[in-house]
Structure formats: C-alpha cells, structure tokens
Design a protein around this motif. Structure first.
Motif, mmCIF file in Angstrom:
data_model
loop_
_atom_site.group_PDB
_atom_site.id
_atom_site.type_symbol
_atom_site.label_atom_id
_atom_site.label_comp_id
_atom_site.label_asym_id
_atom_site.label_seq_id
_atom_site.Cartn_x
_atom_site.Cartn_y
_atom_site.Cartn_z
ATOM 1 N N HIS A 169 0.860 -1.175 0.000
ATOM 2 C CA HIS A 169 0.000 0.000 0.000
ATOM 3 C C HIS A 169 0.901 1.231 0.000
ATOM 4 O O HIS A 169 1.919 1.275 0.697
ATOM 5 C CB HIS A 169 -0.919 0.017 1.227
ATOM 6 N N LEU A 170 0.539 2.226 -0.784
ATOM 7 C CA LEU A 170 1.362 3.425 -0.935
ATOM 8 C C LEU A 170 0.906 4.522 0.022
ATOM 9 O O LEU A 170 -0.293 4.771 0.173
ATOM 10 C CB LEU A 170 1.302 3.905 -2.390
ATOM 11 N N LYS A 171 1.875 5.194 0.644
ATOM 12 C CA LYS A 171 1.576 6.295 1.554
ATOM 13 C C LYS A 171 2.521 7.461 1.281
ATOM 14 O O LYS A 171 3.680 7.268 0.904
ATOM 15 C CB LYS A 171 1.704 5.849 3.012
ATOM 16 N N VAL A 172 2.019 8.660 1.490
ATOM 17 C CA VAL A 172 2.791 9.887 1.243
ATOM 18 C C VAL A 172 3.567 10.268 2.497
ATOM 19 O O VAL A 172 3.048 10.202 3.618
ATOM 20 C CB VAL A 172 1.856 11.038 0.827
ATOM 21 N N SER A 173 4.810 10.688 2.295
ATOM 22 C CA SER A 173 5.659 11.122 3.416
ATOM 23 C C SER A 173 6.345 12.440 3.081
ATOM 24 O O SER A 173 6.135 13.014 2.024
ATOM 25 C CB SER A 173 6.720 10.049 3.715
ATOM 26 N N ASP A 174 7.175 12.898 3.993
ATOM 27 C CA ASP A 174 8.024 14.090 3.836
ATOM 28 C C ASP A 174 7.228 15.361 3.599
ATOM 29 O O ASP A 174 7.042 15.810 2.469
ATOM 30 C CB ASP A 174 9.044 13.899 2.713
ATOM 31 N N PHE A 175 6.787 15.980 4.695
ATOM 32 C CA PHE A 175 5.975 17.191 4.630
ATOM 33 C C PHE A 175 6.773 18.448 4.981
ATOM 34 O O PHE A 175 6.209 19.455 5.386
ATOM 35 C CB PHE A 175 4.770 17.059 5.570
ATOM 36 N N GLY A 176 8.082 18.391 4.802
ATOM 37 C CA GLY A 176 8.913 19.535 5.160
ATOM 38 C C GLY A 176 8.629 20.790 4.357
ATOM 39 O O GLY A 176 8.853 21.898 4.823
ATOM 40 N N LEU A 177 8.131 20.635 3.121
ATOM 41 C CA LEU A 177 7.881 21.800 2.265
ATOM 42 C C LEU A 177 6.402 22.128 2.129
ATOM 43 O O LEU A 177 6.029 23.018 1.369
ATOM 44 C CB LEU A 177 8.457 21.551 0.861
ATOM 45 N N CYS A 178 5.556 21.411 2.829
ATOM 46 C CA CYS A 178 4.118 21.596 2.630
ATOM 47 C C CYS A 178 3.633 22.954 3.131
ATOM 48 O O CYS A 178 4.176 23.520 4.072
ATOM 49 C CB CYS A 178 3.342 20.490 3.337
ATOM 50 N N LYS A 179 2.654 23.460 2.444
ATOM 51 C CA LYS A 179 1.830 24.606 2.848
ATOM 52 C C LYS A 179 2.551 25.943 2.877
ATOM 53 O O LYS A 179 1.922 26.982 2.643
ATOM 54 C CB LYS A 179 1.194 24.348 4.225
#
Length: 346
Positions: A197-207
């Motif tokens: 199952h695929l999951k999203v990671s690495d939110f250092g640049l989000c928003k």
C-alpha cells in the motif's frame, strides 16, 4: 508556580465560547490560536512529545537533505526515526522539520505515513513515524530494474492501485479545513507498506508558499535534481500565487512514471528539464501509459494552465472507474481448471 504548559492550556481554555461554533471563520481563528503556541508546549498538550530515552536507534535506512532516517524500536514497535542532521536553528532544514512536525501532528489518513510522535524539547529534532517495510516507490523501481536488466512495469492493477492511493492522500490534504499543499511529491517521498500500500511522506515543504533562506535568497526545493522532473511550471517560474494544482501536475508525472517504469525526461540533462517544461511546454509522451482513458486524464493533469487541471476529487472519481474496469478485466482473464482442487490460473 505555573510553567509554560499550564499558561498555554489556560490561554486555550480561556477562548470565548463562540470560537467553538461550527463555522469556517471560527475554525480558522481556533487554528491560528493553536498555531501561535510553541511547538514544544503543543507536544505536551497534544500528547505526542516522546521521551528521547524510549527510542532505541538501530540501522540507518535512509538519508536526505538535512536529515537521516533510522530503523528504531519504541514501546515494542518497529518505527522510523528521522533526525535532523544539523543543530542550527536558523538553517532551512531546521525550519523544514519544524514545519513538518507542526503539520503532520494533526493529520490522520490511511494513505499518509502515520506520525507517532516527536522529540522537540532537546536537540536534535526527531520525528517518529510508522516503519514502511517496502521502502520508497523509487527504490522499488530501481531494484526491479537492476534485477531484470531493463525498466520494470508493474501489473495494471498494481499500477492503478498506487495511483489511487496517491490520489486519495492528495484529495485529503487539499480538502482539509486549511488546505495543505505538499509541494514535493515524487517517487522518493512515496513509501510502500509490507503489503504494497502506498503512503505519502516528507511534509517539510508543505503549505509554506513564500519561504526564503536566512540570507534572503529564494528557497529551493529539496533534492533539486530529482524534484525538477515532477515540479510544476509555475513553481519553476517562481510565480507567487500558485495553489494546490502544483500537486496535481506532480501526480501526473508520477502516474506516467508508474506505468512507463522510467523517470520522466530520463535522457535530458537535469538542468534543462525545468527550462523545457516551463518555457517550451515539454511533456512526456502520454501514449507510453498504454491506457487511453488514463492518458487523457494525465494530459489534463499536467496542463500548462493550472486552472485546466482537474481537482484531486475529480481524479479519484475517474480512477475509481478505471480501477473497477481493471479488476473486472483481471477476473475475466482467470480460468478455473477442471481438477478437483478448482485451481485458478491467470
């Protein structure tokens, strides 16, 4: 004597009753109130601050700009620990990790890597998350290519399932009360569970849409060489008003990558990619996908004009139809033999 934690909680408790009304303006005000509370205090208030001595680091499983990821053991559970590799509180990497903790500590979705906690009271900063035994999507394709001696293409069902997993994650992010833009979607940031199952990671640049370095120079995306393959033209051109449609563009490139089995623009010099995609309108050949309905969708998703790109909700809806068709086709292709075991043969 009251400490910072008690004062912060008292301030939140003192919010006027109308702030809790179920309307958008009240929700925004409440979020702004909480966002002003220091992260170390929020960690205690929201019960995600983890005592550092409970985390037992094991082997290093990954490394990127500003951070190292270790397999670790925490309260009897195998986890992933991402440690900041620099102690400077004025570094871009430090602020990226603060931004990541501040964002993901509030998010829960089956297609987002699960945030378990963080260490923010002492240095170095550490993010604790679920361990994704399947590694990254990029690692999977690279490994298969090495084993086969040629680019690897997953089955149509596997490929469309990964596209759906990604789309559901982005649909969730874009439809939060305060919409969240990931801004750095790429195969290296998409992780696989032991069940694929695929999951999203690495939110250092989000928003954060207008970040600059401490010296005032423009902020650059992490891992520029890899990221530019998936970067929307409006980001490349530093247009100040871009929105969540930058993620839709990145998704289109990732869809192509999944079905083609190769990185977009694999034969083009990295420094030329951003110029050709933003100024010359260069795109991969959608026919390489080999699925007309998906080819049409992908062409809309990487449209030059962001307003012409579909929303994540629309993408999920279209993919559901394709996913059902792929599953039905797979069932039709199965043949049951006539032996006593009723074997199913593809």
């Amino acid at each position: 004597m009251e400490d910072d934690f008690d004062i912060a909680v008292a301030n939140v408790d003192a919010l006027p009753a109308h702030i809790y009304r179920d309307d958008s303006s009240s929700s925004v005000n409440l979020l702004e109130k909480f966002s002003n509370i220091p992260l170390r205090i929020r960690g205690r208030a929201e019960a995600w601050e983890v005592p550092r001595d409970q985390i037992k680091l094991a082997s290093k499983i990954g490394e990127g700009t500003g951070g190292v990821v270790y397999l670790c053991r925490w309260r009897g559970l195998d986890c992933a620990a991402k440690l900041l590799s620099t102690a400077s509180k004025v570094s871009v990497e430090y602020h990226d990790m603060i931004n990541e903790i501040s964002t993901i500590s509030h998010l829960r979705h089956p297609n987002l890597v699960l945030f378990l906690g963080a260490c923010t009271v002492s240095e170095p900063l550490l993010i604790l998350s679920e361990y994704m035994a399947g590694g990254s999507l990029e690692d999977r394709f690279d490994l298969k290519k090495k084993q086969l001696g040629r680019p690897w293409k997953p089955s149509r069902i596997q490929a469309i399932n990964w596209c759906m997993d990604l789309s559901r994650a982005v649909c969730f992010l874009h439809n939060c009360t305060t919409p969240i833009i990931h801004r750095d979607l790429k195969p290296a940031n998409l992780l696989l569970s032991e069940n694929d199952h695929l999951k999203v990671s690495d939110f250092g640049l989000c928003k954060t849409l207008a970040k600059v370095k401490e010296d005032g120079t423009p902020y650059t995306m992490t891992g520029c060489t890899g990221t530019k393959r998936y970067m929307a033209p409006e980001v490349v051109l530093s247009q100040p008003d871009y929105d969540e449609k930058v993620d839709i563009y990145s998704m289109a490139m990732i869809f192509w990558y999944i079905f083609k089995g190769e990185r977009p623009f694999n034969l083009i010099e990295p420094q030329l990619i951003s110029l050709l995609t933003s100024s010359r309108g260069l795109r991969p050949d959608s026919r390489a996908i080999g699925w007309p309905e998906l080819e049409e969708l992908v062409e809309c998703m990487w449209a030059e004009n962001p307003k012409l790109r579909p929303s994540a909700v629309e993408i999920v809806s279209k993919l559901k139809v394709m996913q059902s068709a792929a599953n039905a086709s797979s069932e039709d292709a199965k043949v049951t033999c006539k032996c006593k075991f009723n074997c199913v043969v593809q």
